[in-house]
Design a protein around this motif. Sequence first.
Motif, PDB file in Angstrom:
ATOM      1  N   ARG A  11      42.799  53.985  43.672  1.00  0.00           N
ATOM      2  CA  ARG A  11      43.624  54.868  44.403  1.00  0.00           C
ATOM      3  C   ARG A  11      43.552  56.327  43.693  1.00  0.00           C
ATOM      4  O   ARG A  11      43.795  57.434  44.011  1.00  0.00           O
ATOM      5  N   SER A 154      41.992  54.320  51.762  1.00  0.00           N
ATOM      6  CA  SER A 154      43.217  55.325  51.176  1.00  0.00           C
ATOM      7  C   SER A 154      42.437  56.449  50.329  1.00  0.00           C
ATOM      8  O   SER A 154      41.219  56.402  49.985  1.00  0.00           O
ATOM      9  N   GLU A 223      53.929  57.922  50.296  1.00  0.00           N
ATOM     10  CA  GLU A 223      52.906  57.109  49.801  1.00  0.00           C
ATOM     11  C   GLU A 223      53.442  56.638  48.447  1.00  0.00           C
ATOM     12  O   GLU A 223      53.938  56.963  47.737  1.00  0.00           O
TER      13      GLU A 223
END
Length: 345
Positions: A11, A154, A223
């Motif tokens: 991520r 993502s 998030e």
Amino acid sequence: MAPRTDFPPVRACLFDMDGLLLDTEDLYTLCVNLVLEKYGRPKLPWTIKAKLQGRPGPDATRIFHDWAQLPISLEQYAKEFYALQAQHFPGTQPLPGIEKLLSDLARTRYWEVKKEDVVKDNVEAIVDKENKNPDADVKATVAATAVVLDKLPSRVHIALATSSHETNFRLKTSHLEELFSVFEGHRRVLGDDRRIPPGRGKPLPDIYLLALKTVNDSLPAGEAPIKPEECLVFEDSVPGVEAGRRAGMRVIWCPHPMLKNVYLGREAEVLAGLTGQAGNVDLHDLGEPDDGWADYYPTLIDFPYAKYGIEVPLFEVESEPAMQMGAQLDDGEVLQVVEGAATAA
């Protein structure tokens, strides 16, 4: 040991700069050798240069000076060395594959935009349903929204973590503003950042942990914070690899070919962070050979995103209205994605 294979998708990508993003290593060598030649000393061998890479300037200078035994003070050496850098560094260029890599990762912002659109559309649907029938059960719509969001890839956040100090950073990058605009101002951690305690530069993990903090502190509302194991560190230096491993992050090692030769046959040690760059400090933070947490690549051209759970959207998404809209940065600039590269306007 059997390598780990059950990593979560990446991520966040955290980047070193010198020798990884930019072709500065040969320029550094040129500048050093010019000083050595002036004082009748031999050229800098890669066995010594390998110990200098990635470290904060003062640490690298001390190690170099102990080896070179120049007949001048550290201060005089630094003055001559930096004068040569001022001549040569303004010509730095990105290394092969870097422009596309950064552009691709910046384009993953599309997944964040899509999630915002899904939420907006479904909130409007729920409100409309409730307005028409106050007793309507909207749980199914909420559940369907959650399923759609969960299936979307993502966004990959990026940050810079370089041992270069502010002055040197500007010297190397002022002509490359478009390339570096993908790194938002608050997600750039430099070697003289006051948040890094003295003596805690690479190969210790502080700079990468701080880079991750800058990302987590600026995530969109809702998030979840990014964990170290969800980070991918890009490094060319051996101390930098050790710093990434000590931070509990996955690491990509893409060294200069001459550095690779220095560690020929010891690649597994390098990838595990076991070359002893920081001495006997917090050894429990290091890895084990072939543990799956780090990989070697001779180049970053055609980087294998899928191996790290990264999905890059097609280039065509750049033309979608939502992607053309500016995203306000903390420093007041507007980031606009145009023709596949992020530029500050």
